[in-house]
Design a protein around this motif. Structure first.
Motif, short mmCIF file in Angstrom:
data_model
loop_
_atom_site.label_atom_id
_atom_site.label_comp_id
_atom_site.label_asym_id
_atom_site.label_seq_id
_atom_site.Cartn_x
_atom_site.Cartn_y
_atom_site.Cartn_z
N GLN A 119 0.82 -1.22 0.00
CA GLN A 119 0.00 0.00 0.00
C GLN A 119 0.85 1.26 0.00
OE1 GLN A 119 -3.20 0.31 -0.39
NE2 GLN A 119 -3.81 -1.82 -0.26
N THR A 120 2.08 1.17 0.49
CA THR A 120 2.96 2.34 0.52
C THR A 120 4.00 2.30 -0.61
OG1 THR A 120 4.35 1.21 2.16
CG2 THR A 120 2.68 2.72 3.00
N ASN A 121 3.74 1.41 -1.60
CA ASN A 121 4.58 1.33 -2.80
C ASN A 121 6.02 0.92 -2.53
OD1 ASN A 121 2.46 2.11 -4.59
ND2 ASN A 121 2.77 4.24 -3.97
N LYS A 122 6.26 0.17 -1.47
CA LYS A 122 7.59 -0.39 -1.21
C LYS A 122 7.53 -1.86 -1.63
CE LYS A 122 8.56 2.89 2.49
NZ LYS A 122 8.87 3.09 3.94
N ILE A 123 7.60 -2.06 -2.94
CA ILE A 123 7.26 -3.34 -3.53
C ILE A 123 8.24 -4.45 -3.15
CG2 ILE A 123 6.70 -4.54 -5.67
CD1 ILE A 123 4.80 -2.26 -4.89
N ASP A 124 9.54 -4.13 -3.12
CA ASP A 124 10.52 -5.16 -2.79
C ASP A 124 10.30 -5.72 -1.38
OD1 ASP A 124 11.73 -5.03 -5.24
OD2 ASP A 124 13.36 -3.70 -4.60
N SER A 125 9.95 -4.86 -0.45
CA SER A 125 9.67 -5.31 0.91
C SER A 125 8.39 -6.14 0.95
CB SER A 125 9.55 -4.11 1.85
OG SER A 125 10.78 -3.42 1.96
N ALA A 126 7.40 -5.74 0.15
CA ALA A 126 6.16 -6.52 0.07
C ALA A 126 6.45 -7.92 -0.47
CB ALA A 126 5.14 -5.81 -0.82
N TYR A 127 7.28 -8.01 -1.52
CA TYR A 127 7.67 -9.31 -2.06
C TYR A 127 8.35 -10.17 -1.00
CZ TYR A 127 7.09 -7.49 -6.85
OH TYR A 127 6.59 -6.95 -8.01
N ASP A 146 -5.74 -21.61 2.76
CA ASP A 146 -5.69 -20.66 3.86
C ASP A 146 -5.63 -19.23 3.30
OD1 ASP A 146 -4.81 -20.78 7.06
OD2 ASP A 146 -4.22 -18.95 6.03
N GLN A 147 -6.28 -18.31 4.00
CA GLN A 147 -6.37 -16.94 3.50
C GLN A 147 -4.99 -16.27 3.41
OE1 GLN A 147 -8.18 -14.00 6.04
NE2 GLN A 147 -7.89 -15.23 7.86
N TYR A 148 -4.05 -16.64 4.26
CA TYR A 148 -2.75 -15.98 4.24
C TYR A 148 -1.93 -16.43 3.03
CZ TYR A 148 -4.07 -14.68 8.95
OH TYR A 148 -4.75 -14.17 10.03
N TYR A 149 -2.03 -17.69 2.68
CA TYR A 149 -1.33 -18.18 1.50
C TYR A 149 -1.88 -17.50 0.25
CZ TYR A 149 0.52 -21.38 -2.03
OH TYR A 149 1.16 -21.91 -3.11
N LEU A 150 -3.19 -17.51 0.12
CA LEU A 150 -3.82 -16.86 -1.04
C LEU A 150 -3.55 -15.36 -1.04
CD1 LEU A 150 -5.66 -17.41 -3.46
CD2 LEU A 150 -7.62 -17.00 -1.98
N GLY A 151 -3.60 -14.75 0.15
CA GLY A 151 -3.35 -13.31 0.25
C GLY A 151 -1.93 -12.94 -0.13
N ALA A 152 -0.97 -13.79 0.21
CA ALA A 152 0.43 -13.52 -0.15
C ALA A 152 0.61 -13.50 -1.67
CB ALA A 152 1.34 -14.57 0.48
N TRP A 153 -0.02 -14.46 -2.36
CA TRP A 153 0.05 -14.47 -3.82
C TRP A 153 -0.64 -13.23 -4.41
CZ3 TRP A 153 3.25 -16.92 -6.72
CH2 TRP A 153 3.71 -18.20 -6.39
N THR A 154 -1.74 -12.82 -3.79
CA THR A 154 -2.47 -11.63 -4.26
C THR A 154 -1.59 -10.40 -4.18
OG1 THR A 154 -4.56 -12.60 -3.53
CG2 THR A 154 -4.53 -10.22 -3.89
N ILE A 155 -0.91 -10.24 -3.05
CA ILE A 155 -0.02 -9.10 -2.85
C ILE A 155 1.14 -9.14 -3.86
CG2 ILE A 155 1.67 -8.09 -1.25
CD1 ILE A 155 -0.30 -8.97 1.01
#
Length: 211
Positions: A119-127, A146-155
């Motif tokens: 959300q703060t455009n720090k993409i490398d840290s998000a990855y 699990d929502q966290y696994y799916l959510g990680a791929w979404t991010i």
């Protein structure tokens, strides 16, 4: 032989609870219940669960207690868009426990950090944090629904689209499609975001029919 006084029979419901009420697993259950209610926006219930936990479990100012408190607060901050506060608070906890074995606590904190960095455009840290979650599930849990696994791929897919790495974004989403029957995922918002990012990636490639 256990004494009857060491057995919690105060909340028997349909099945008696025979676990010691001050056991570690009971403490973890209360902690995760509080976190879940926080994610659902049921903050009064989350706080009530924390009060119940404190009333029956002897706690000290240890790292686990600190983690529990910071995670609950970070969930609330994340939901109202205070992403920099989430990053500040959770990064400090991650530094404290970085030598510890990766656990469900790390998954929750990693998800909040990955989302906040995205959300703060720090993409490398998000990855970085999204990949940690994905690796954890592949090595330890294998519960791809699990929502966290799916959510990680979404991010991760969102970040790749933001960086105009459209082929990689599509490849990420196709990985999820191969692993999971998305029609049966209970977390529909994540599925919607995944397909939205796939559409955006095809738009970036000017493949409008696929988009």
């Amino acid at each position: 032989e256990s004494s009857i006084t060491e057995i919690d029979t105060t909340n028997i419901g349909p099945n008696p609870i025979i676990t010691r009420k001050d056991s570690t697993i009971v403490g973890e259950a209360y902690s995760m219940s509080s976190i879940i209610y926080g994610f659902q926006g049921k903050h009064r219930l989350a706080l009530s669960i924390k009060k119940i936990k404190k009333s029956i479990i002897k706690e000290s100012d240890d790292v686990e207690t600190l983690m529990d408190q910071v995670i609950t607060e970070s969930i609330q901050n994340f939901q109202v868009g205070l992403y920099h506060t989430v990053i500040k608070d959770l990064s400090s906890i991650m530094d404290i426990i970085k030598e510890n074995e990766y656990t469900d606590y790390h998954v929750v904190m990693g998800f909040l950090l990955a989302g906040s960095y995205s959300q703060t455009n720090k993409i490398d840290s998000a990855y970085y944090y999204a990949d940690k979650i994905i690796d954890y599930y592949k090595l330890k849990r294998n519960n791809y629904y699990d929502q966290y696994y799916l959510g990680a791929w979404t991010i991760k897919a969102k970040g790749l689209v933001m960086e105009k790495k459209y082929e990689l974004a599509i490849a990420c989403i196709e990985t999820v499609e191969q692993e999971i029957d998305l029609a049966n995922v209970p977390y529909k918002d994540n599925v919607s975001v995944l397909y939205n990012n796939k559409g955006l990636a095809y738009i970036g490639k000017e493949e409008y029919e696929k988009a």
